[in-house]
Design a protein around this motif. Structure first.
Motif, PDB file in Angstrom:
ATOM      1  N   GLU A  53       0.743  -1.197  -0.028  1.00 15.13           N
ATOM      2  CA  GLU A  53       0.001  -0.134  -0.041  1.00 15.13           C
ATOM      3  C   GLU A  53       0.878   1.251  -0.069  1.00 15.13           C
ATOM      4  OE1 GLU A  53      -2.592  -0.205   3.268  1.00 15.13           O
ATOM      5  OE2 GLU A  53      -3.829  -1.928   2.516  1.00 15.13           O
ATOM      6  N   VAL A  54       2.069   1.500   0.699  1.00 13.46           N
ATOM      7  CA  VAL A  54       2.722   2.374   0.786  1.00 13.46           C
ATOM      8  C   VAL A  54       3.338   2.911  -0.714  1.00 13.46           C
ATOM      9  CG1 VAL A  54       5.108   3.287   1.350  1.00 13.46           C
ATOM     10  CG2 VAL A  54       3.705   1.919   3.029  1.00 13.46           C
ATOM     11  N   THR A  55       3.912   1.905  -1.693  1.00 11.02           N
ATOM     12  CA  THR A  55       4.233   2.085  -2.885  1.00 11.02           C
ATOM     13  C   THR A  55       3.082   2.657  -3.631  1.00 11.02           C
ATOM     14  OG1 THR A  55       6.101   0.881  -2.873  1.00 11.02           O
ATOM     15  CG2 THR A  55       5.256   0.962  -4.894  1.00 11.02           C
ATOM     16  N   ILE A  56       1.855   1.836  -3.590  1.00  9.66           N
ATOM     17  CA  ILE A  56       0.699   2.203  -4.391  1.00  9.66           C
ATOM     18  C   ILE A  56       0.383   3.614  -4.149  1.00  9.66           C
ATOM     19  CG2 ILE A  56      -1.765   1.745  -5.017  1.00  9.66           C
ATOM     20  CD1 ILE A  56      -0.830  -1.024  -4.335  1.00  9.66           C
ATOM     21  N   ASP A 143      11.586  -3.349  11.905  1.00 10.87           N
ATOM     22  CA  ASP A 143      11.846  -2.377  12.768  1.00 10.87           C
ATOM     23  C   ASP A 143      10.740  -1.456  12.991  1.00 10.87           C
ATOM     24  OD1 ASP A 143      12.608  -0.203  14.293  1.00 10.87           O
ATOM     25  OD2 ASP A 143      14.670   0.016  12.874  1.00 10.87           O
ATOM     26  N   GLU A 144      10.217  -1.411  14.221  1.00 10.14           N
ATOM     27  CA  GLU A 144       9.051  -0.420  14.354  1.00 10.14           C
ATOM     28  C   GLU A 144       9.234   0.776  13.773  1.00 10.14           C
ATOM     29  OE1 GLU A 144       7.747  -0.488  18.370  1.00 10.14           O
ATOM     30  OE2 GLU A 144       7.297  -2.665  18.231  1.00 10.14           O
ATOM     31  N   ALA A 145      10.381   1.358  13.716  1.00 13.48           N
ATOM     32  CA  ALA A 145      10.700   2.687  13.204  1.00 13.48           C
ATOM     33  C   ALA A 145      11.001   2.689  11.716  1.00 13.48           C
ATOM     34  CB  ALA A 145      11.809   3.429  13.951  1.00 13.48           C
ATOM     35  N   ALA A 146      10.657   1.530  11.105  1.00 13.70           N
ATOM     36  CA  ALA A 146      11.006   1.355   9.666  1.00 13.70           C
ATOM     37  C   ALA A 146      10.159   2.263   8.861  1.00 13.70           C
ATOM     38  CB  ALA A 146      10.952  -0.024   9.127  1.00 13.70           C
ATOM     39  N   GLU A 147      10.752   2.999   7.911  1.00 14.40           N
ATOM     40  CA  GLU A 147       9.946   3.913   7.025  1.00 14.40           C
ATOM     41  C   GLU A 147      10.656   4.326   5.764  1.00 14.40           C
ATOM     42  OE1 GLU A 147      10.801   8.317   8.332  1.00 14.40           O
ATOM     43  OE2 GLU A 147       9.260   7.385   9.582  1.00 14.40           O
ATOM     44  N   PRO A 148      10.090   4.590   4.554  1.00  8.65           N
ATOM     45  CA  PRO A 148       8.680   4.598   4.597  1.00  8.65           C
ATOM     46  C   PRO A 148       7.791   3.368   4.654  1.00  8.65           C
ATOM     47  CG  PRO A 148       9.756   4.871   2.373  1.00  8.65           C
ATOM     48  CD  PRO A 148      10.935   4.520   3.342  1.00  8.65           C
ATOM     49  N   TRP A 149       8.474   2.186   4.206  1.00  7.47           N
ATOM     50  CA  TRP A 149       7.810   0.743   4.242  1.00  7.47           C
ATOM     51  C   TRP A 149       7.646   0.236   5.695  1.00  7.47           C
ATOM     52  CZ3 TRP A 149      11.661   1.854   0.575  1.00  7.47           C
ATOM     53  CH2 TRP A 149      10.876   2.406  -0.542  1.00  7.47           C
ATOM     54  N   PRO A 150       6.684  -0.380   6.103  1.00  5.21           N
ATOM     55  CA  PRO A 150       6.796  -1.218   7.554  1.00  5.21           C
ATOM     56  C   PRO A 150       7.833  -1.994   7.599  1.00  5.21           C
ATOM     57  CG  PRO A 150       4.643  -1.201   6.576  1.00  5.21           C
ATOM     58  CD  PRO A 150       5.434  -0.704   5.308  1.00  5.21           C
ATOM     59  N   GLU A 151       8.563  -2.636   6.482  1.00  5.83           N
ATOM     60  CA  GLU A 151       9.507  -3.703   6.542  1.00  5.83           C
ATOM     61  C   GLU A 151      10.635  -3.348   6.193  1.00  5.83           C
ATOM     62  OE1 GLU A 151       6.806  -4.164   4.705  1.00  5.83           O
ATOM     63  OE2 GLU A 151       5.414  -5.402   5.844  1.00  5.83           O
ATOM     64  N   TYR A 152      10.747  -2.167   5.202  1.00  4.84           N
ATOM     65  CA  TYR A 152      11.949  -1.767   4.903  1.00  4.84           C
ATOM     66  C   TYR A 152      12.324  -0.314   5.020  1.00  4.84           C
ATOM     67  CZ  TYR A 152      10.590  -5.725   2.147  1.00  4.84           C
ATOM     68  OH  TYR A 152       9.935  -6.960   1.560  1.00  4.84           O
ATOM     69  N   ALA A 157      16.684   0.216   0.948  1.00  6.87           N
ATOM     70  CA  ALA A 157      16.217   0.018  -0.582  1.00  6.87           C
ATOM     71  C   ALA A 157      17.376   0.711  -1.325  1.00  6.87           C
ATOM     72  CB  ALA A 157      14.939   0.983  -0.795  1.00  6.87           C
ATOM     73  N   ASP A 158      17.863   1.754  -1.136  1.00 11.27           N
ATOM     74  CA  ASP A 158      19.062   2.565  -1.843  1.00 11.27           C
ATOM     75  C   ASP A 158      20.080   1.698  -1.807  1.00 11.27           C
ATOM     76  OD1 ASP A 158      17.758   4.888  -2.051  1.00 11.27           O
ATOM     77  OD2 ASP A 158      18.399   5.780  -0.382  1.00 11.27           O
ATOM     78  N   HIS A 159      20.478   0.865  -0.656  1.00 14.40           N
ATOM     79  CA  HIS A 159      21.641  -0.094  -0.644  1.00 14.40           C
ATOM     80  C   HIS A 159      21.257  -1.269  -1.736  1.00 14.40           C
ATOM     81  CE1 HIS A 159      24.997  -2.381   1.075  1.00 14.40           C
ATOM     82  NE2 HIS A 159      24.169  -3.212   1.333  1.00 14.40           N
ATOM     83  N   TRP A 160      20.074  -1.727  -1.853  1.00 11.55           N
ATOM     84  CA  TRP A 160      20.098  -2.746  -2.427  1.00 11.55           C
ATOM     85  C   TRP A 160      20.063  -2.165  -3.945  1.00 11.55           C
ATOM     86  CZ3 TRP A 160      15.436  -4.319   1.088  1.00 11.55           C
ATOM     87  CH2 TRP A 160      15.997  -4.938   2.103  1.00 11.55           C
ATOM     88  N   ARG A 161      19.652  -1.283  -4.440  1.00  8.23           N
ATOM     89  CA  ARG A 161      19.741  -0.792  -5.630  1.00  8.23           C
ATOM     90  C   ARG A 161      21.116  -0.617  -6.074  1.00  8.23           C
ATOM     91  NH1 ARG A 161      17.672   3.652  -4.786  1.00  8.23           N
ATOM     92  NH2 ARG A 161      15.583   3.755  -5.095  1.00  8.23           N
ATOM     93  N   VAL A 162      21.974  -0.070  -5.132  1.00  3.30           N
ATOM     94  CA  VAL A 162      23.443  -0.060  -5.506  1.00  3.30           C
ATOM     95  C   VAL A 162      24.172  -1.357  -5.799  1.00  3.30           C
ATOM     96  CG1 VAL A 162      25.732   0.633  -4.643  1.00  3.30           C
ATOM     97  CG2 VAL A 162      23.800   2.178  -4.430  1.00  3.30           C
ATOM     98  N   ARG A 163      23.884  -2.230  -4.920  1.00  5.70           N
ATOM     99  CA  ARG A 163      24.322  -3.642  -5.016  1.00  5.70           C
ATOM    100  C   ARG A 163      23.901  -4.325  -6.363  1.00  5.70           C
ATOM    101  NH1 ARG A 163      27.041  -6.011  -0.801  1.00  5.70           N
ATOM    102  NH2 ARG A 163      26.791  -8.110  -1.764  1.00  5.70           N
ATOM    103  N   THR A 164      22.631  -3.913  -6.857  1.00  5.77           N
ATOM    104  CA  THR A 164      21.823  -4.606  -8.105  1.00  5.77           C
ATOM    105  C   THR A 164      22.819  -3.885  -9.229  1.00  5.77           C
ATOM    106  OG1 THR A 164      19.842  -5.035  -7.151  1.00  5.77           O
ATOM    107  CG2 THR A 164      20.138  -4.818  -9.515  1.00  5.77           C
ATOM    108  N   GLU A 165      22.979  -2.895  -9.189  1.00  3.64           N
ATOM    109  CA  GLU A 165      23.861  -2.087 -10.044  1.00  3.64           C
ATOM    110  C   GLU A 165      25.144  -2.494 -10.205  1.00  3.64           C
ATOM    111  OE1 GLU A 165      22.834   1.982  -9.122  1.00  3.64           O
ATOM    112  OE2 GLU A 165      21.012   2.200  -9.866  1.00  3.64           O
TER     113      GLU A 165
END
Length: 221
Positions: A53-56, A143-152, A157-165
């Motif tokens: 829902e966050v992304t949508i 992490d209860e403080a995770a944002e913008p997604w409840p789980e990530y 996300a930025d770290h995974w993008r870099v690793r993928t690239e």
């Protein structure tokens, strides 16, 4: 601003709202490809189960579109999990290493593999190719403080993008090196792989694992 420039900017902004799990559930090979499809109007904003829902909601606001429920054809939103390899069963076939989009798995052929827990994004792409089913997904406490997604988090996300690239660049460089360059004086074409020998080794390893399980459980292999 040209149409192409607007689409490029939109793709970047759309990609920023994808959790970068690279899970392919959206129907595209990676998050960036999905972002470009959305920017071109070729994909809906509700095809990312990990983003949920966050992304949508974010994409609807960004593109001035109406929010829509997650399309069940692309999966459901699930709690975060990470891959764990049963090292006693792993046969070292490297199949999981070849598909991990963020290089979260380490190991060598015929040697035990393991998952770097802090790098695993829970994409589950390593599950289907494993011939001995030695990989399971285990829950990850969010992490209860995770944002913008409840789980990530945004940082993850930025770290995974870099690793993928980085992985894509490495694979592209390896492909160019194997096939040589126009200035190369020697043939760099790889020898045809002995696929049947590799298949035979995997079948033999699978048989050993099944026999081991049968001895442990008392069942016939």
């Amino acid at each position: 601003m040209s149409t192409r420039a607007r689409q490029a900017v939109s793709a970047d902004r759309i990609d920023a709202w994808l959790p970068q799990t690279q899970c392919t559930q959206c129907g595209y090979p990676r998050c960036r490809a999905y972002a470009e499809a959305v920017a071109h109007g070729e994909a809906g904003i509700n095809q990312c189960p990990p983003g949920g829902e966050v992304t949508i909601a974010a994409l609807a606001k960004l593109l001035h579109a109406s929010p829509a429920p997650l399309d069940p054809r692309f999966g459901i939103h699930k709690p975060r999990a990470r891959a764990v390899i049963d090292e006693a069963v792993c046969i070292g076939c490297r199949k999981c290493l070849d598909v991990c989009p963020v290089d979260a798995i380490v190991g060598a052929r015929k040697l035990m593999h393991t998952v770097i827990a802090r790098e695993c994004n829970g994409c589950e792409l390593c599950l289907p190719p494993c011939p001995v089913d030695c990989i399971v997904m285990v829950p990850v406490d969010s992490d209860e403080a995770a944002e913008p997604w409840p789980e990530y988090t945004r940082a993850e996300a930025d770290h995974w993008r870099v690793r993928t690239e980085n992985r894509l660049r490495r694979l592209a460089l390896r492909k160019r090196t194997r096939h040589g360059t126009p200035h190369s004086t020697e043939s760099a074409a790889p020898l045809p792989p002995d696929r049947e020998r590799i298949r035979a080794e995997i079948r033999a390893a699978v048989a050993r694992v099944k026999a081991l399980k049968a001895r442990t459980t008392g069942q016939k292999p």
